[in-house]
Write a protein that holds these residues in place. Sequence first.
Motif, PDB file in Angstrom:
ATOM      1  N   SER A   1       0.721  -1.228  -0.025  1.00  0.00           N
ATOM      2  CA  SER A   1       0.180   0.133   0.028  1.00  0.00           C
ATOM      3  C   SER A   1       0.893   1.287   0.022  1.00  0.00           C
TER       4      SER A   1
ATOM      5  N   LEU B   1       0.052   4.296  -2.660  1.00  0.00           N
ATOM      6  CA  LEU B   1      -0.190   5.718  -2.494  1.00  0.00           C
ATOM      7  C   LEU B   1       0.735   6.620  -3.046  1.00  0.00           C
TER       8      LEU B   1
ATOM      9  N   VAL C   1      -0.926   9.296  -5.790  1.00  0.00           N
ATOM     10  CA  VAL C   1      -0.703  10.640  -6.061  1.00  0.00           C
ATOM     11  C   VAL C   1       0.226  11.366  -6.980  1.00  0.00           C
TER      12      VAL C   1
ATOM     13  N   GLY D   1      -4.198   4.716 -10.367  1.00  0.00           N
ATOM     14  CA  GLY D   1      -3.912   6.082  -9.991  1.00  0.00           C
ATOM     15  C   GLY D   1      -4.364   6.987 -10.771  1.00  0.00           C
TER      16      GLY D   1
ATOM     17  N   ALA E   1      -5.986   7.236  -3.715  1.00  0.00           N
ATOM     18  CA  ALA E   1      -5.205   8.376  -3.451  1.00  0.00           C
ATOM     19  C   ALA E   1      -4.999   9.253  -4.628  1.00  0.00           C
TER      20      ALA E   1
ATOM     21  N   THR F   1      -6.161  13.267  -4.123  1.00  0.00           N
ATOM     22  CA  THR F   1      -5.469  14.184  -4.542  1.00  0.00           C
ATOM     23  C   THR F   1      -6.159  15.444  -5.460  1.00  0.00           C
TER      24      THR F   1
END
Length: 436
Positions: free
Chosen positions: A18, A22, A26, A159, A202, A206
Amino acid sequence: MTETPAAPTTTRALLRGSVPALGVGVGSALTLVALSGLAAWLQQRIWHDLPASWGVPQDSPWWTVAVLTVTGVLVGAVVRWVPGHAGNDPATSGLVAPPLPAGTVPGLALALVLGLAGGVSLGPENPIIAINVALAVWLLARPGSGTAAAGPVGLATAGTIGAMFGTPVAAVLVLTEALAEHGRGEGRLFDRLFGPLVAAGAGALTMQLIGAPTFSVDVAPYGEPRLWDIVAAVVVATCAALLAYLAVLSFAPVHRAFHLLRSPVLALGLAGLVLGALGAIGGPLTLFKGLDEMKELAERADELGWLALLGIAAVKTVALVVASGAGFRGGRIFPAVFIGVAVGLAASGLVPAVPAAVAVAAGVLGAVLVVARSGWLALFMAVVTVGDIALLPVLCLAVAPVWLAVRAMPEMLLPAAGDDRPEFAALSGAGPKHPA
């Protein structure tokens, strides 16, 4: 010989994974913000400041033609001479693709920014995902490290999708479909999606903290469900799907015609000229990726009328085929959503008994279903565009007959030379351990 079953994923492994998830989530969002912000700044200079300083109307047809033509020549020069040639031919690449070498990132980023700023009718999704995937693999799966590329590819893809669409749900739906179709891994599905889910969350968070724009358009909220709404949704989705299908049918011939020129400078310069002419015909609303333009479209729907809205959808469809077929770097989902919104608004204007929320959502459903060939993504984009979860039962029923027709259609994706288009191979662990 029988294969040894894979060991179950441990809680410690999930927690350990994890941390990079993350970071990748981001980082993917920040890359999206940086490149989109640079493109927006350049767009302001090109389309507002420069013509104002020269006393040229911002919506002047000749300015539109000139800017798109110059944009095509510049992107063609990047494809021809910048190391890495701005990545793969976009006509052969889907939303999720095997990682590119890190050396292609600068050229691909430059081609993307020029196209977005210059008004090309493509979205940022495919190049941004490709850039973030290449960077994630380069950082986390360096040659000789022994780390497979599959993990970073899934994290960066999730992401970026989470950041772009403002929610991790889209990323999970796309990757779930990818794993179901091409996955070879063992273990619980949620364990395999744990890292991508963290990365998508994430990335989405963001973007929300930064205050990025959303996909939703301003239409009247959906009221009480009616059986008539299901019929209306099927009809509108079918109309949007048929328009998108015309784009699919013309995609290969257009791609072949432009690539007969051999030189990407000539091909993209000519394509820019064609896009400029289309922009002069359809007006400023048919330019760019379509996110801001579809919001304005919804605001001006009554003023424009249903026939003009259909004309705008048709011009945008042709522009999408030309831009993607000629080799501009960009994605096809953003313009597909715009086309669906335009068709839906036209349907609601033509038949006022059809609620605008139903018509717009159904239009997006049909267009995205054909262009992206993903039922999950089409349903998600349809709901997000109108911002009303109450429409989901209607759309789930409406998508069934449309999907039965769409699944037999050819895809808006061409095979690369010597490649069987393994779009999801890296996600399943079948891809290389690091990019070549």
